[in-house]
Design a protein around this motif. Structure first.
Motif, PDB file in Angstrom:
ATOM      1  N   ASN C 144       1.345  58.710 -54.302  1.00 44.75           N
ATOM      2  CA  ASN C 144       2.577  59.339 -53.849  1.00 44.75           C
ATOM      3  C   ASN C 144       3.451  58.292 -53.154  1.00 44.75           C
ATOM      4  OD1 ASN C 144       4.517  60.887 -52.306  1.00 44.75           O
ATOM      5  ND2 ASN C 144       3.208  62.670 -52.737  1.00 44.75           N
ATOM      6  N   THR C 152       0.286  62.300 -56.012  1.00 45.74           N
ATOM      7  CA  THR C 152       1.618  62.729 -56.454  1.00 45.74           C
ATOM      8  C   THR C 152       1.580  64.138 -56.990  1.00 45.74           C
ATOM      9  OG1 THR C 152       1.034  61.902 -58.629  1.00 45.74           O
ATOM     10  CG2 THR C 152       2.384  60.469 -57.239  1.00 45.74           C
ATOM     11  N   GLY C 157       2.303  63.334 -62.793  1.00 45.01           N
ATOM     12  CA  GLY C 157       2.444  62.585 -61.557  1.00 45.01           C
ATOM     13  C   GLY C 157       3.212  61.290 -61.724  1.00 45.01           C
ATOM     14  N   ALA C 161       6.603  60.435 -59.631  1.00 46.40           N
ATOM     15  CA  ALA C 161       6.638  59.286 -58.728  1.00 46.40           C
ATOM     16  C   ALA C 161       7.727  58.305 -59.143  1.00 46.40           C
ATOM     17  CB  ALA C 161       5.273  58.596 -58.726  1.00 46.40           C
ATOM     18  N   PRO C 183       3.948  68.320 -59.068  1.00 43.07           N
ATOM     19  CA  PRO C 183       4.248  66.933 -58.666  1.00 43.07           C
ATOM     20  C   PRO C 183       5.684  66.769 -58.166  1.00 43.07           C
ATOM     21  CG  PRO C 183       3.870  67.071 -61.052  1.00 43.07           C
ATOM     22  CD  PRO C 183       3.492  68.391 -60.470  1.00 43.07           C
ATOM     23  N   CYS C 187       6.541  65.214 -54.543  1.00 42.85           N
ATOM     24  CA  CYS C 187       7.323  63.978 -54.470  1.00 42.85           C
ATOM     25  C   CYS C 187       8.759  64.231 -54.013  1.00 42.85           C
ATOM     26  CB  CYS C 187       7.329  63.266 -55.821  1.00 42.85           C
ATOM     27  SG  CYS C 187       5.695  62.642 -56.276  1.00 42.85           S
ATOM     28  N   ALA C 408       1.238  67.546 -50.381  1.00 42.47           N
ATOM     29  CA  ALA C 408       0.369  66.660 -51.159  1.00 42.47           C
ATOM     30  C   ALA C 408      -0.952  66.408 -50.423  1.00 42.47           C
ATOM     31  CB  ALA C 408       1.085  65.343 -51.424  1.00 42.47           C
TER      32      ALA C 408
END
Lengths: 119, 503, 489
Positions: C144, C152, C157, C161, C183, C187, C408
């Motif tokens: 992350n 993430t 992911g 990211a 995700p 994020c 997260a």
């Protein structure tokens, strides 16, 4: 439905997955807990008219027109083993009678004979 | 002393009474331009792996889209066989691993087949009999695996993968080898009438798997059912009959050896080996697969609405049995001739067009064998022989009118028509094949013949009709075979009766 | 001054269109970001800088020639590595496809090329999209960008990211049970799962065919709408792709939500919800009320069974979809003297533990004797769930819920407990099971500075209202995307 190591091995054979006995033990534990959670579904009572699964208000088809195929090189290029013409795999089965033949000429259809039940 | 009675005769084994039950599964390749779920061409005999694409190779992310024409062809067949058509049909995945099954599943239909029930009428020496059907569904074909004799590799060709197939499953209503052959013949005629498949067993576009068992009358009126055996690798109409015959013999022998315990056996699959004309065990029920069928999520269920049904119905032509009856009724053909003409749709179509163009029905029917022989020799369909029904009718009419001998028409004129595309009249003129109808010429030839052969003349006058044959032969020879035999006969009879010395 | 990599897609497109900057300038700025960030977060699996530059130069050439290369001309876009891409690897985060090279483009990839997008590369993902943390990638996890000790989310992911860290303004992901939205929430960006059938799946490597949808990830709602507009619409190569015309998203105009009814499904606010998430989503609800929306409580009782249904349906379909990876045509091949040996060794070596777990679960649920109790029954519950969802969304325009129960989680935290990982999807699977569109928007941060996601769901093909409410919220909350701090060298 509890899942044990043997059950894991049975399913793994169906799914063509190599699973060592140790892995099978661990997987049995995981799957058993997951299936226990999933089993909660059995208590769900559904209304008689519980809705249709089809949310498609359309039929999608293709007109019967032939198009381009891939070149053989493109078809084969990602394969682990070829002879330039065919995909090669380890021998499937030993056939009685020897000769080079297509064992599938009549194989599609499988074991469904007499689906109609006992006779 | 009393005479001892003779010992009872050693019991000769009485063959048991039994019924044969045969069901047949047929897979038909549909003659579409493209495959069932992708646009690859359907073609037999192309170099390996040249007719593939991401869809039929089962590449990651590729998706199937059903071929509309294939659906219509299957619906037309289902309609022709009087199946009950599904209102809502869907595809299912049949999961199993095999190197020539690219996706690891075959798209097929499980519980909502396109057609259910239905019937096919078969013709045997005993007459016409209906064979009931279980179902008709669509699926995709697999590729081909080629196994080497020695060596340890198999080769995989995926050209065939994804070719549209229709599977037709009969009820076990078939009771003999002859009926099994008749069933396949009838089904093949039907698909050819519908123009949906070549129905060629050698090329594998019609494949059949009979399943066979016996109901044997056992001790005390019991019925002993032998386990069902499915036979694979049956590659001709003749061999389906052989497979049934061999299985009946084998299952009877098994009953003879095991008695009623035979019924405890398991269902099995055997292969037909045509080199040795025998069947061999392929697998038992215990090895049966678990196909994990479930609805194909990539293809929405399909509602077979009125538009579908109308289009399918439009594809169903007059079918063989209806056409046979009509030809008998309308054209006065014998049952035999009507059956011969109606076996293949192109023959029946050609025949009918020729009759409409003026050819007599009976002579035209007799000509159809000749035409089909040419078609076979040339490997061309009937409608591509270079002689259309109209010009063919013109030829038939000339024969009927006595303008040319049948033999000459068949041997000389027809082949030339096919080669050059000329009109029959033109060919007859050019080759000088026209029959001599000129009475003056014939009168003198006939008189000559009688003069040269007074014995034959006398015999005829004495009532020996057959003596005329010799005289006719002389006239025909004299005229180079061009004389119209009917006219020759009339002229000879006239001369002989008029100039009879006794009159 | 705003750096090029900080700009959103629409502003980049505008700058390039007006020739204030070249597509190559934009590509270079983002390539530089990839260079400085990717080693720290492992968002991309494959980037081919020479190819990126080639594509960018081609866009510039088209502009110079007076052509219009399309609405995304010169805008860098990242692709999740389960989208078939001509001339690039498509590994799906799996050893199985490590050497696979497709010779064809997924439908969405073709659409992007036609729109003038510059394809930056392929992003990391849970193997075959099976996972909620990108830790199941055979090539290592994505971290992350806001806290590299944390996940993430997953399975998209890498895409999330990459967008969050400014490596690209836009990315595509796929969402089967929350794989775009979760995700995106972790994020701090916008992630949207379209109505099932709105975007063609042709070329998306299938995980669960009846649930998978491709969707956009972006740093704001308008960018997500732009990307969706480019990829949506009927494709004759996908029989489940809808023939409906694509609604016009974000026509502009009123930000007022007067007359819009927003339903709050009680089942989505259970005890399992982290207090910070509850509070932040509550604040978002209040913001929407200020815009004039009518808020009412609704109930979707069957959604409590969402995870159970999902973890039958998805693995069942997956067990079949993944049967094609058999060592014959394009995958890794293991040793084996017979074809059976070859199969089990190829699949044994090629698949990671989570993929094996799900294949086994699905094979079990479909196998003889269990089908009715598991797959068959689950499909019935799913149908009932959908009917319930449709009944409720007749009365309200959108549903509001958190995207995830928590912020997260830490890398490794749930790897030993598959069931705990699965339960993380509880709030997102409903939209997939019902075929409905759903979007996750950033709505605040936790005390640790971790993003919290707000989820909006609409009835099927309700993208227009969904985006309208999302955009109105975004404007009202005046949320400006804040990039993560630069990684220390």
């Amino acid at each position: 439905m509890p899942i044990d190591r043997d059950e894991v091995l049975r399913i793994a054979a169906l799914a063509r997955l190599r699973v060592s006995p140790e892995e099978a033990e661990a997987l049995a534990g995981d799957l058993d807990r997951i299936v226990a959670h999933i089993d909660s579904l059995r208590e769900v009572e559904l209304p008689d008219d519980s809705g249709s699964l089809t949310y498609f208000d359309q039929d999608v088809h293709r007109e019967d027109r032939a198009g381009e195929s891939l070149s053989r090189d493109d078809a084969l290029k990602n394969a682990a083993e070829t002879d330039g013409e065919f995909f090669l795999v380890p021998q499937v089965v030993d056939k009685p009678g020897g000769k080079t033949r297509d064992d599938r000429a009549t194989r599609s259809g499988g074991d469904d004979a007499g689906r109609g039940g006992d006779r | 002393m009393t005479a001892t009675p003779p010992p009872p005769p050693a019991s000769t084994p009485v063959p048991p009474k039994y019924r044969v039950l045969v069901g047949i599964e047929v897979h038909l390749q549909l003659r579409t331009r493209s495959k069932m779920f992708c646009r690859c061409p359907v073609r037999f005999g192309s170099p390996p792996n040249t007719l593939t694409c991401p869809v039929c190779l089962g590449m990651p992310g590729a998706l199937p889209v059903p071929n509309r024409d294939a659906m219509l062809m299957a619906l037309a067949l289902a309609t022709a066989m009087q199946c009950e058509l599904a209102e809502l049909t869907k595809f299912d995945r049949k999961n199993y691993f095999y190197p020539d099954l690219p996706k690891g599943y075959q798209i097929s239909q499980l519980d909502r087949p396109l057609g259910s029930g239905g019937v096919i009428e078969i013709i045997t020496e005993d007459g016409v009999r209906p064979i009931r059907l279980q179902r008709l569904h669509i699926e995709e074909d697999t590729g081909k695996s080629l196994h080497e004799d020695a060596g340890n590799v198999s080769r995989v060709d995926l050209n065939r993968a994804g070719t549209p197939l229709v599977e037709v499953v009969s009820e076990p209503d078939i009771t003999s080898a002859a009926e099994a052959r008749a069933y396949l013949t009838a089904l093949r005629a039907l698909v050819r009438y519908l123009d949906i498949s070549d129905g060629n067993m050698q090329e594998g576009n019609l494949r059949c798997e009979p399943n066979i068992n016996l109901h044997i009358e056992g001790p005390g009126g019991t019925t002993i059912k032998t386990p069902i055996v499915e036979v694979k690798n049956v590659n001709s109409v003749r061999n389906v009959g052989r497979a049934v015959t061999l299985e009946v013999e084998r299952q009877l022998a098994e009953y003879a050896a095991l008695g009623p315990a035979v019924a405890d056996g398991h269902r099995s699959t055997r292969g037909y080996d045509d080199t040795h004309d025998r069947t061999f065990l392929m697998r038992r029920k215990e090895d049966a697969h678990d196909y994990r069928y479930f609805p194909e999520p990539d293809i929405p269920p399909i509602t077979i609405g009125s538009a579908w049904l109308r289009e399918a119905a439009e594809r169903v032509p007059e079918l063989p049995h209806a056409r046979r009856a009509r030809f008998v009724e309308e054209y006065g053909l014998s049952d035999y001739d009507a059956d011969q003409v109606c076996r293949e749709r192109p023959t029946a179509d050609f025949f009918e067009q020729a009759v409409k163009a003026g050819a007599g029905a009976k002579p035209a029917a007799n000509w159809m064998d000749e035409l089909n022989r040419h078609a076979n020799e040339r490997g061309a369909p009937l409608d591509q022989l270079g002689v259309g029904p109209e010009r063919f009718a013109a030829l038939v009419k000339m024969v009927e009118a006595g303008k040319i001998a049948h033999k000459a028409a068949a041997r000389e004129v027809l082949p030339r028509m096919m080669e050059t595309g000329e009109e029959p009249e033109q060919i007859v003129d050019e080759l000088g094949l026209g029959q001599i109808d000129d009475s003056a010429l014939l009168w003198s030839a006939a008189q000559d013949a009688i003069d040269q052969n007074p014995k034959a003349a006398a015999d005829f006058r004495a009532g020996k009709e057959q003596a005329l044959g010799a005289l006719m032969g002389l006239v025909m020879r004299e005229t180079g075979g061009k004389a119209n035999p009917k006219v020759v006969r009339r002229v000879l009879v006239e001369i002989l009766t008029e100039s009879d010395p006794e009159n | 001054m705003t750096e090029l990599w900080q700009r959103d897609a629409r502003s980049l497109a505008e700058l390039i269109r007006t020739r204030e900057v070249t597509a190559l300038d934009v590509a270079e700025a983002h390539l530089e970001r990839v260079l400085s960030w990717n080693d720290h977060i492992e968002a991309f699996l494959h980037v081919e800088p020479a190819q990126v530059r080639r594509e960018a130069r081609e866009i510039d050439r088209l502009f110079e020639a007076g052509a219009d290369p399309g609405p995304l001309a010169g805008v860098p876009v990242a692709l999740k590595d389960n989208l078939s891409t001509r001339g690039a690897p498509t590994t799906c985060g799996s050893r199985m496809l490590e050497t696979y090279n497709a010779s064809w483009d997924a439908h969405v990839v073709s659409r992007l090329r036609e729109a003038g997008a510059v394809l930056m590369g392929k992003t990391n993902m849970d193997e075959f999209a099976m996972g909620s943390s990108t830790e199941n990638s055979a090539f290592g996890p994505t971290c992350n960008p806001f806290d590299r000790e944390r996940t993430t989310g997953g399975s998209s992911g890498g895409s999330a990211a990459a967008v969050a860290a400014g490596l690209v303004p836009l990315a595509l992901g796929s969402d089967t049970g929350g794989s775009i939205r979760q995700p995106a929430a972790f994020c701090g960006i916008v992630g949207m799962k379209p109505t099932y059938g709105l975007v063609s799946r042709y070329g998306l490597v299938a995980f669960a065919s009846s649930l998978d949808q491709i969707g956009p990830l972006a740093r704001n709602v308008a960018d997500a709408a732009l990307l969706l507009t480019v990829i949506a619409g009927h494709d004759p190569r996908d029989a489940t792709s809808s023939v409906r015309s694509v609604p016009e998203l974000l026509k502009g105009g009123t930000e007022s939500l007067r007359g819009v009814r927003i339903g709050i499904p009680t089942e989505f606010f259970d005890e399992g919800l982290a207090p910070e998430v509850r509070a932040t989503v509550g604040a978002a609800q209040a913001a929407l009320a200020r815009l004039g929306a009518e808020i009412e409580e609704v109930s979707l009782p069957l959604t409590r069974h969402g995870i159970a249904v999902y973890y039958i349906v998805a693995p069942s379909e997956a067990s079949s979809n993944l049967a094609r990876y058999d060592g014959v045509r394009y995958t890794l091949r293991g040793e084996g003297r017979s074809v059976l040996d070859m199969y089990v060794s190829s699949r044994g070596e090629g698949f990671g533990p989570e993929v094996k777990r799900r294949i086994l679960l699905g094979t079990f649920a479909l196998s003889s004797g269990y089908y009715d109790a598991y797959y068959g029954h689950a499909q019935k519950v799913r149908a009932a769930m959908r009917a319930e969802f449709e009944r409720v969304t007749e009365k309200v325009d959108v549903l509001l819920a958190p995207t995830t129960p928590t912020v997260a989680f830490r890398l490794g935290e749930k790897m030993q407990d598959p069931l705990a990982m699965y339960l993380n999807d509880a709030l997102t699977v409903t939209a997939n099971l019902c075929g409905a569109p759903a979007i996750s928007l950033p709505c605040g941060r936790s005390s640790d500075g971790l993003p919290i996601g707000l989820q909006l769901m609409a009835p099927r093909f309700g993208e227009e209202i969904l985006f309208r409410v999302a955009a109105a919220y975004e404007a009202e909350a005046a949320r400006k995307f804040a990039f993560p701090p630069e990684p220390s060298k």
